[in-house]
Design a protein around this motif. Structure first.
Motif, PDB file in Angstrom:
ATOM      1  N   GLN A 133      21.071  54.292   7.755  1.00 36.20           N
ATOM      2  CA  GLN A 133      21.053  55.749   7.798  1.00 36.20           C
ATOM      3  C   GLN A 133      21.809  56.260   9.018  1.00 36.20           C
ATOM      4  OE1 GLN A 133      17.168  57.488   7.631  1.00 36.20           O
ATOM      5  NE2 GLN A 133      17.886  59.514   8.216  1.00 36.20           N
ATOM      6  N   GLN A 134      21.636  55.628  10.171  1.00 36.56           N
ATOM      7  CA  GLN A 134      22.361  56.045  11.370  1.00 36.56           C
ATOM      8  C   GLN A 134      23.858  55.854  11.204  1.00 36.56           C
ATOM      9  OE1 GLN A 134      20.459  53.715  14.392  1.00 36.56           O
ATOM     10  NE2 GLN A 134      18.754  55.157  14.636  1.00 36.56           N
ATOM     11  N   TYR A 180      25.518  55.920   8.352  1.00 39.29           N
ATOM     12  CA  TYR A 180      25.994  56.947   7.427  1.00 39.29           C
ATOM     13  C   TYR A 180      26.140  58.285   8.144  1.00 39.29           C
ATOM     14  CZ  TYR A 180      26.331  60.111   3.510  1.00 39.29           C
ATOM     15  OH  TYR A 180      26.763  61.074   2.646  1.00 39.29           O
ATOM     16  N   GLU A 181      25.191  58.615   9.000  1.00 38.32           N
ATOM     17  CA  GLU A 181      25.262  59.884   9.723  1.00 38.32           C
ATOM     18  C   GLU A 181      26.432  59.917  10.697  1.00 38.32           C
ATOM     19  OE1 GLU A 181      21.359  60.225  11.339  1.00 38.32           O
ATOM     20  OE2 GLU A 181      20.507  60.938   9.444  1.00 38.32           O
ATOM     21  N   GLN A 182      26.853  58.760  11.221  1.00 40.86           N
ATOM     22  CA  GLN A 182      28.038  58.716  12.074  1.00 40.86           C
ATOM     23  C   GLN A 182      29.301  58.958  11.261  1.00 40.86           C
ATOM     24  OE1 GLN A 182      27.909  54.936  14.055  1.00 40.86           O
ATOM     25  NE2 GLN A 182      26.549  55.673  15.665  1.00 40.86           N
ATOM     26  N   GLN A 187      29.479  60.553   8.281  1.00 41.12           N
ATOM     27  CA  GLN A 187      29.407  61.884   7.698  1.00 41.12           C
ATOM     28  C   GLN A 187      28.522  62.768   8.575  1.00 41.12           C
ATOM     29  OE1 GLN A 187      31.046  62.851   4.939  1.00 41.12           O
ATOM     30  NE2 GLN A 187      31.903  60.812   4.682  1.00 41.12           N
ATOM     31  N   PRO A 188      29.039  63.275   9.691  1.00 41.97           N
ATOM     32  CA  PRO A 188      28.178  64.019  10.619  1.00 41.97           C
ATOM     33  C   PRO A 188      27.589  65.296  10.029  1.00 41.97           C
ATOM     34  CG  PRO A 188      30.472  64.145  11.306  1.00 41.97           C
ATOM     35  CD  PRO A 188      30.417  63.206  10.141  1.00 41.97           C
ATOM     36  N   ARG A 189      28.304  65.963   9.128  1.00 41.25           N
ATOM     37  CA  ARG A 189      27.781  67.185   8.521  1.00 41.25           C
ATOM     38  C   ARG A 189      27.414  66.941   7.065  1.00 41.25           C
ATOM     39  NH1 ARG A 189      32.416  70.706   8.620  1.00 41.25           N
ATOM     40  NH2 ARG A 189      33.611  68.924   9.253  1.00 41.25           N
ATOM     41  N   THR A 216      24.666  65.191   4.876  1.00 40.41           N
ATOM     42  CA  THR A 216      23.475  65.458   4.086  1.00 40.41           C
ATOM     43  C   THR A 216      22.388  66.095   4.928  1.00 40.41           C
ATOM     44  OG1 THR A 216      22.580  63.293   4.554  1.00 40.41           O
ATOM     45  CG2 THR A 216      23.937  63.491   2.599  1.00 40.41           C
ATOM     46  N   LYS A 217      21.522  66.812   4.242  1.00 40.69           N
ATOM     47  CA  LYS A 217      20.390  67.427   4.926  1.00 40.69           C
ATOM     48  C   LYS A 217      19.195  66.483   4.938  1.00 40.69           C
ATOM     49  CE  LYS A 217      21.842  72.040   3.719  1.00 40.69           C
ATOM     50  NZ  LYS A 217      21.602  73.205   2.908  1.00 40.69           N
ATOM     51  N   VAL A 258      17.841  62.506   4.002  1.00 44.99           N
ATOM     52  CA  VAL A 258      18.117  61.120   3.653  1.00 44.99           C
ATOM     53  C   VAL A 258      16.773  60.430   3.504  1.00 44.99           C
ATOM     54  CG1 VAL A 258      19.196  58.961   4.370  1.00 44.99           C
ATOM     55  CG2 VAL A 258      20.289  61.121   4.929  1.00 44.99           C
TER      56      VAL A 258
END
Length: 96
Positions: A60-61, A63-65, A67-69, A71-72, A74
């Motif tokens: 998850q971390q 993926y957030e790196q 795609q920073p903007r 998903t709301k 996860v």
């Protein structure tokens, strides 16, 4: 021509890792890959069920790196049954 941007409002990480279970009728080679998301699930302080949770958190971390903007929300679905995957897919379709 402008391309439409796709938005990803929510994401479900489905991890069916089955840690510690070898596939039937397959012999593992002696030097084999062990890392899942840069973590060794069979060694260290994160062994067993905690390893799956640690891998989901690391994934998850990552993926957030990328795609920073993105998903709301996860959510992680760890070692799910087929019925649980169907339920998650149906709920995501309703929500979108």
């Amino acid at each position: 021509r402008m391309r439409e941007r796709m938005k990803t409002p929510s994401l479900v990480l489905v991890l069916a890792l089955n840690i510690g279970v070898d596939p039937p009728d397959v012999t593992k080679p002696t030097p084999c890959a062990r890392l899942e998301c840069w973590l060794d699930p069979l060694a260290g302080p994160v062994a067993g069920q905690k390893a799956i949770e640690a891998i989901a958190t690391a994934l998850q971390q990552q993926y957030e790196q990328w795609q920073p903007r993105g998903t709301k929300t996860v959510r992680a679905c760890l070692d799910p049954t087929a019925q649980e995957v169907r339920k998650w897919c149906a709920s995501l379709r309703r929500a979108s």
